[in-house]
Design a protein around this motif. Structure first.
Motif, PDB file in Angstrom:
ATOM      1  N   LYS A   1       0.581   4.199  -2.794  1.00 54.84           N
ATOM      2  CA  LYS A   1       0.347   5.608  -2.485  1.00 54.84           C
ATOM      3  C   LYS A   1       1.460   6.524  -2.970  1.00 54.84           C
ATOM      4  O   LYS A   1       1.227   7.709  -3.199  1.00 54.84           O
ATOM      5  CB  LYS A   1       0.134   5.772  -0.984  1.00 54.84           C
ATOM      6  CG  LYS A   1      -1.186   5.170  -0.527  1.00 54.84           C
ATOM      7  CD  LYS A   1      -1.368   5.316   0.958  1.00 54.84           C
ATOM      8  CE  LYS A   1      -2.706   4.763   1.387  1.00 54.84           C
ATOM      9  NZ  LYS A   1      -2.904   4.898   2.836  1.00 54.84           N
TER      10      LYS A   1
ATOM     11  N   ARG B   1       0.502   3.186 -10.578  1.00 53.36           N
ATOM     12  CA  ARG B   1      -0.354   3.221  -9.388  1.00 53.36           C
ATOM     13  C   ARG B   1      -1.299   2.021  -9.329  1.00 53.36           C
ATOM     14  O   ARG B   1      -1.451   1.379  -8.292  1.00 53.36           O
ATOM     15  CB  ARG B   1      -1.139   4.530  -9.353  1.00 53.36           C
ATOM     16  CG  ARG B   1      -1.828   4.735  -8.015  1.00 53.36           C
ATOM     17  CD  ARG B   1      -2.171   6.174  -7.737  1.00 53.36           C
ATOM     18  NE  ARG B   1      -0.922   6.914  -7.531  1.00 53.36           N
ATOM     19  CZ  ARG B   1      -0.656   8.079  -8.090  1.00 53.36           C
ATOM     20  NH1 ARG B   1      -1.543   8.658  -8.871  1.00 53.36           N
ATOM     21  NH2 ARG B   1       0.477   8.693  -7.865  1.00 53.36           N
TER      22      ARG B   1
ATOM     23  N   GLU C   1       0.829  -1.204   0.000  1.00 49.77           N
ATOM     24  CA  GLU C   1       0.000   0.000   0.000  1.00 49.77           C
ATOM     25  C   GLU C   1       0.866   1.258   0.000  1.00 49.77           C
ATOM     26  O   GLU C   1       0.537   2.252  -0.665  1.00 49.77           O
ATOM     27  CB  GLU C   1      -0.934  -0.007   1.208  1.00 49.77           C
ATOM     28  CG  GLU C   1      -1.951   1.115   1.194  1.00 49.77           C
ATOM     29  CD  GLU C   1      -2.927   0.978   2.341  1.00 49.77           C
ATOM     30  OE1 GLU C   1      -4.109   0.744   2.062  1.00 49.77           O
ATOM     31  OE2 GLU C   1      -2.507   1.115   3.513  1.00 49.77           O
TER      32      GLU C   1
END
Length: 151
Positions: A71, A78, A67
């Protein structure tokens, strides 16, 4: 009204301890140390750390590492990192006994990484992971061997 847990920047954060699968425990209960959040790692470091966590039966923690990559990723990658995080959290749900949640997240994660199959970014075994996630989501079940992120 009870005061909310906050991090050092004042953002609301749940400070309750967590078990090894990320489930919150009562305040004061012994928990498993969480991965630090917001760490920007090189892709190879992210993959190595996530694989180590998966191999040690800690998919929730692998999800947190992936994660962070999601981010902090550039726009072009992404969805790749988002999908990788979804695969790890799908494993987390499977370990928690939440079959429906696991299957949904594994399908979503596979769908997010599949478009990257032609480029095989960072050595990630896109085809292998998509095949694994699809087999598991279609009823193959999760065995005790974690998937290999890099071929």
């Amino acid at each position: 009204m009870a005061e909310r847990d906050r991090d050092t920047a004042g953002r609301a954060r749940n400070a309750r301890p967590r078990d090894g699968l990320g489930r919150p425990l009562a305040h004061g209960a012994p928990g498993v140390e969480r991965q630090p959040e917001g760490i920007v790692r090189a892709p190879s470091q992210t993959l190595a750390e996530a694989q180590e966590l998966l191999d040690s039966g800690r998919p929730f923690h692998a999800h947190e590492v992936l994660e962070d990559a999601w981010k902090s990723a550039d726009e072009a990658h992404r969805q790749l990192w988002r999908g990788m995080a979804q695969l790890a959290v799908g494993l987390t749900h499977a370990a928690r006994g939440n079959r429906n949640g696991a299957m949904s997240l594994l399908r979503r994660g596979a769908g997010n990484i599949e478009p990257y199959g032609g480029e095989k970014p960072y050595g990630i075994d896109i085809a292998g992971l998509v095949g694994w996630a699809t087999r598991v989501a279609d009823g193959g079940g999760v065995d005790s061997t974690p998937p290999r992120l890099v071929a």
